[in-house]
Enzyme design. Sequence first.
Site, PDB file in Angstrom:
ATOM      1  N   ASP A  29       0.797  -1.232   0.000  1.00 15.64           N
ATOM      2  CA  ASP A  29       0.000   0.000   0.000  1.00 15.64           C
ATOM      3  C   ASP A  29       0.832   1.286   0.000  1.00 15.64           C
ATOM      4  OD1 ASP A  29       0.939  -0.608   2.519  1.00 15.64           O
ATOM      5  OD2 ASP A  29      -0.803   0.219   3.554  1.00 15.64           O
ATOM      6  N   GLU A  81      11.775  -3.652  12.117  1.00 18.94           N
ATOM      7  CA  GLU A  81      12.891  -3.230  11.267  1.00 18.94           C
ATOM      8  C   GLU A  81      14.214  -3.323  12.024  1.00 18.94           C
ATOM      9  OE1 GLU A  81      10.171  -1.436  11.875  1.00 18.94           O
ATOM     10  OE2 GLU A  81       9.206  -0.915   9.967  1.00 18.94           O
TER      11      GLU A  81
HETATM   12  N1  UDP Z   1      -0.228  -7.457   5.814  1.00 15.80           N
HETATM   13  C1  UDP Z   1      -0.385  -8.830   5.835  1.00 15.80           C
HETATM   14  N2  UDP Z   1      -1.219  -9.397   6.766  1.00 15.80           N
HETATM   15  C2  UDP Z   1      -1.922  -8.640   7.669  1.00 15.80           C
HETATM   16  C3  UDP Z   1      -1.763  -7.246   7.639  1.00 15.80           C
HETATM   17  C4  UDP Z   1      -0.896  -6.688   6.717  1.00 15.80           C
HETATM   18  O1  UDP Z   1       0.223  -9.529   5.023  1.00 15.80           O
HETATM   19  O2  UDP Z   1      -2.672  -9.207   8.477  1.00 15.80           O
HETATM   20  C5  UDP Z   1       0.674  -6.845   4.833  1.00 15.80           C
HETATM   21  C6  UDP Z   1       0.062  -5.687   4.048  1.00 15.80           C
HETATM   22  O3  UDP Z   1      -0.552  -6.161   2.861  1.00 15.80           O
HETATM   23  C7  UDP Z   1       1.251  -4.798   3.795  1.00 15.80           C
HETATM   24  C8  UDP Z   1       2.133  -5.030   5.020  1.00 15.80           C
HETATM   25  O4  UDP Z   1       1.746  -6.288   5.551  1.00 15.80           O
HETATM   26  O5  UDP Z   1       1.969  -5.189   2.627  1.00 15.80           O
HETATM   27  C9  UDP Z   1       1.979  -3.967   6.074  1.00 15.80           C
HETATM   28  O6  UDP Z   1       0.618  -3.912   6.481  1.00 15.80           O
HETATM   29  P1  UDP Z   1      -0.167  -2.530   6.578  1.00 15.80           P
HETATM   30  O7  UDP Z   1       0.029  -1.755   5.322  1.00 15.80           O
HETATM   31  O8  UDP Z   1      -1.576  -2.813   6.981  1.00 15.80           O
HETATM   32  O9  UDP Z   1       0.627  -1.851   7.779  1.00 15.80           O
HETATM   33  P2  UDP Z   1       0.737  -0.313   8.167  1.00 15.80           P
HETATM   34  O10 UDP Z   1       0.904   0.466   6.902  1.00 15.80           O
HETATM   35  O11 UDP Z   1      -0.538   0.009   8.842  1.00 15.80           O
HETATM   36  O12 UDP Z   1       1.923  -0.261   9.044  1.00 15.80           O
HETATM   37 MN    MN Z   2       0.765   0.130   4.970  1.00 18.25          MN
END
Ligand code: UDP
Ligand code: MN
Length: 240
Positions: free
Chosen positions: A106, A189
């Site tokens: 995203d 990280e």
């Molecule tokens: N993701 C996943 N399983 C989950 C939640 C997130 O594989 O249950 C993936 C999501 O598609 C993205 C990455 O992990 O590529 C980070 O998730 P997210 O964007 O929701 O995190 P944020 O941006 O809120 O830190």
């Molecule tokens: Mn994200």
Amino acid sequence: DTPTIFVVTPTYTRNSQKSELTMLSNTLRNVYFLTWIVVEDSQSKSDLVTRFLKHCGVPYVHLNGIDPLRYTKTKAGYQRNLGIQWIRDNVNPIKTPGVVYFADDDNSYDVRIFDEMRNTKNVSVWPVGFRGAKYQAPMVENGKVVGFMSFYGSSRKFAIDMAGFAVNIRLLFERPKARFYYQQQGILETSFLTCLKISYDDLEPKASNCTEVLVWHTRTKEPSFAFEAKMVQKYGKWYN
Ligand code: UDP
Ligand code: MN
């Protein structure tokens, strides 16, 4: 030899999944010598992602798996580890030099970031836009990283966003146990970079000495399907 960029993207089923993967593939399609390792957070490979990848125009590897510990507070650490392990099991870093980059589905990526990371010797770093501020960034003095400025988890040794670093895959073989520790929140990280046993001195600042933002931690508003039932009522059925 041009190093290959291995982009590891964890992804999970949701209403916006295909649109996000489409946007990301449109970016990655512009980058040569790139392998997209897509890791579904699922028990089995979904039809949607399987069909999507077949015509996405990016060389890809399709993996899947769910965290046996079902740890949900930290997102997709287990899936990123599967991506790392695929590289260890399938790539010869002497024959195929490369770098690994962890690209969430995203975020927003300027294609120039891939040129920046391609010649990473050990670990390269750069600013990432958003998350409580215009951007978070490595602090650079005289061409050297001396620390990190960020709002979240600023006490971490490597207070950096997932989108803000790339690693030469050679290090994955030199540190065969290096992985993301995802059972503790907020250290994803820094846990991985700590495993690589590198110091700030080893970090290579990119994007004009970390003065340019080329990637953004964007978040997509989940589309609502709340009115599907009403539409079916109105039109009698769902056409197509
Ligand atoms: N993701 C996943 N399983 C989950 C939640 C997130 O594989 O249950 C993936 C999501 O598609 C993205 C990455 O992990 O590529 C980070 O998730 P997210 O964007 O929701 O995190 P944020 O941006 O809120 O830190
Ligand atoms: Mn994200």
